[in-house]
Scaffold this motif. Structure first.
Motif, PDB file in Angstrom:
ATOM      1  N   SER A 148     -94.991 -23.258   2.619  1.00  0.00           N
ATOM      2  CA  SER A 148     -96.208 -22.599   2.141  1.00  0.00           C
ATOM      3  C   SER A 148     -96.698 -23.194   0.827  1.00  0.00           C
ATOM      4  N   LEU A 149     -95.791 -23.811   0.066  1.00  0.00           N
ATOM      5  CA  LEU A 149     -96.165 -24.474  -1.188  1.00  0.00           C
ATOM      6  C   LEU A 149     -96.441 -25.960  -0.992  1.00  0.00           C
ATOM      7  N   LYS A 150     -96.355 -26.421   0.261  1.00  0.00           N
ATOM      8  CA  LYS A 150     -96.626 -27.830   0.608  1.00  0.00           C
ATOM      9  C   LYS A 150     -95.727 -28.780  -0.169  1.00  0.00           C
ATOM     10  N   VAL A 151     -94.465 -28.396  -0.323  1.00  0.00           N
ATOM     11  CA  VAL A 151     -93.513 -29.189  -1.093  1.00  0.00           C
ATOM     12  C   VAL A 151     -93.350 -30.573  -0.463  1.00  0.00           C
ATOM     13  N   GLY A 152     -93.402 -31.600  -1.317  1.00  0.00           N
ATOM     14  CA  GLY A 152     -93.233 -32.971  -0.867  1.00  0.00           C
ATOM     15  C   GLY A 152     -94.517 -33.684  -0.510  1.00  0.00           C
ATOM     16  N   THR A 153     -95.649 -32.969  -0.514  1.00  0.00           N
ATOM     17  CA  THR A 153     -96.938 -33.582  -0.206  1.00  0.00           C
ATOM     18  C   THR A 153     -97.737 -33.793  -1.480  1.00  0.00           C
ATOM     19  N   GLU A 154     -98.840 -34.518  -1.357  1.00  0.00           N
ATOM     20  CA  GLU A 154     -99.699 -34.747  -2.514  1.00  0.00           C
ATOM     21  C   GLU A 154    -100.332 -33.445  -3.013  1.00  0.00           C
ATOM     22  N   ASP A 155    -100.489 -32.493  -2.102  1.00  0.00           N
ATOM     23  CA  ASP A 155    -101.122 -31.221  -2.450  1.00  0.00           C
ATOM     24  C   ASP A 155    -100.110 -30.139  -2.819  1.00  0.00           C
TER      25      ASP A 155
END
Length: 480
Positions: A422-429
């Motif tokens: 849900s926190l988009k961990v590991g992505t640019e966002d």
């Protein structure tokens, strides 16, 4: 029409259209503002609690906003109104964190300026340097006299902590006047617990969040008047009155509960307490509640001052953070409605006044003020503006997404992996968080809360308020 709610109560339902439901309970009528999906999600307990609340004598009005959920004595998301002439005040319908509320500051930055994770991590580190996020760490504002603050609110702060006049004018209320002699009713130990807490975040659902705006096209002109633009970086702060308000609540819950016993007044819910406004107990609580409101607005002010220092450390000393607005969602306030003075309780409910309303602060008299509605970590927050139709709910709207499950249930049902997604961990966002281990704040994950978009849809569909801008999270600072 009769609806079943698994209660041993006669429950009749009437739709007023536009997400406005009126439910006839045994002890009075409850107004509820929710779209069909949210309405069907309410559990029987919330109606049972409303029925208990409606036993308080001479109630003029009671409602739930769509984020309503079970609380102690009263649901969070409640608006309840009594006449000042012969009504009651209820600490249970104010809430334990007196004066808890929201604050937003704008910046000149665009989201592209802090897209780099290194910049955001630097901001998080700087914020933690100036704003204590550990419950055991005090602030460094030893030159601020807490008694000046609780007596005079923002007007009790030394001038060096007020960057410009806007920090005093762009707030729901800068100071709450009351009879200071009631401070003598507080135990001396309150100073021990409250000293050093001014400008500290607190734990639980309190936060500092870096966001960027998506301005709604139909409200672009209003957004511009407020100094907002698409892609703008803003800072949203959520905190309350810390130990000062906590102790006011605890001490006077005991006092009023004992008074109710002596008066022979009871309620099916022992956690629901109240007293006549005109009584000694009622007046004592009201006056001390105002002292806690002064502490709360000053606390958010000083948190924001620390955030300003952090931004100046990262971006240079010419960096400023103008105040958009500061408001509360846990309080009881004297307001004039229907031609008479009324005590409006809002527990987890936000006042959203429309353009031109006489209760607006001078800065927002023409446009109506920004109504600040947080989402949850990983979801949008919202900046709204009240509409004239909000009169039907005493200009109250939601205060956030509202919990969908308890902290214990969240920890049992949600995994850290789901939280990371849900926190988009590991992505640019990725939405950066100040905690190295998400396990420590798992009970604050988005899955713990209702769908904020459905909550906002309910409010907008009821014509209580309209969305001016969405606030998309980029980094979050949480307390422990």
């Amino acid at each position: 029409m009769t609806i079943k709610m698994n209660l041993n109560l006669p429950v009749n339902y009437k739709s007023h259209g536009g997400n406005h439901h009126e439910i006839e309970l045994e002890n009075g009528n409850l107004h509820l503002f929710a779209n069909d999906e949210v309405f069907q999600s309410f559990e029987p307990k919330v109606y049972e609690m409303a029925n208990n609340n409606l036993l308080i004598p001479r109630n003029q009005y009671m409602s739930y906003t769509p984020d309503a959920h079970i609380g102690i004595g009263t649901c969070i998301g409640t608006t309840a109104v009594w006449s000042m002439r012969d009504g009651c005040v209820s600490p249970s319908i104010v809430g334990s964190d007196i004066g808890c509320g929201m604050r937003v500051h704008t910046t000149r930055l665009h989201k592209s300026d802090i897209r780099d994770k290194g910049v955001r991590r630097a901001l998080i580190a700087a914020i933690e340097k100036y704003v204590p996020t550990n419950e055991r760490t005090n602030s460094n504002y030893e030159d601020i006299d807490i008694m000046d603050v609780v007596r005079k609110g923002l007007n009790g702060l030394p001038g060096k902590y007020v960057p410009d006049e806007q920090w005093l004018t762009h707030v729901e209320q800068a100071d709450f006047a009351y009879d200071h002699s009631y401070l003598n009713h507080l135990p001396p130990k309150i100073m021990k617990y409250a000293r050093g807490q001014l400008g500290t975040l607190g734990s639980g659902n309190h936060f500092i969040e870096l966001q960027y705006l998506e301005v709604q096209a139909e409200y672009a002109d209003l957004a511009a008047k407020w100094g907002l633009f698409d892609g703008q970086v803003v800072v949203m702060i959520h905190s309350g009155s810390r130990a000062w308000g906590g102790m006011v609540g605890r001490e006077h819950n005991k006092v009023i509960k004992e008074a109710m016993r002596q008066w022979g007044v009871s309620n099916p819910d022992p956690n629901l307490i109240y007293a006549p406004i005109a009584s000694h107990e009622g007046q004592t609580y009201l006056n001390l509640m105002y002292s806690a409101l002064n502490f709360a607005v000053s606390n958010r002010h000083m948190i924001a001052f620390g955030v300003r220092e952090a931004f100046r450390e990262v971006f240079g000393q010419d960096m400023e953070l103008p105040v958009l607005y500061d408001l509360m969602h846990n309080y009881a306030l004297k307001e004039f409605h229907r031609g008479q003075p009324m005590l409006v309780h809002r527990k987890g409910a936000t006042r959203a006044l429309p353009p031109g309303h006489f209760l607006n602060t001078a800065a927002y008299k023409e446009t109506g003020h920004p109504a600040l509605i947080p989402g949850s970590m990983g979801t949008s927050s919202y900046i709204m503006v009240g509409k004239d139709e909000g009169l039907k709910n005493f200009y109250s709207i939601c205060h956030g997404a509202g919990r969908a499950r308890s902290r214990k249930a969240t920890k049992e049902l949600v995994t850290v992996d789901q939280f990371e997604q849900s926190l988009k961990v590991g992505t640019e966002d990725e939405i950066l968080v100040n905690h190295r281990s998400l396990q420590t704040i798992l009970d604050e994950c988005p899955q713990a809360y209702k769908d904020v978009d459905q909550i906002i849809d309910s409010v907008a569909g009821a014509s209580l308020a309209a969305v001016v801008a969405k606030c998309k999270p980029m980094a979050v600072v949480k307390g422990v």
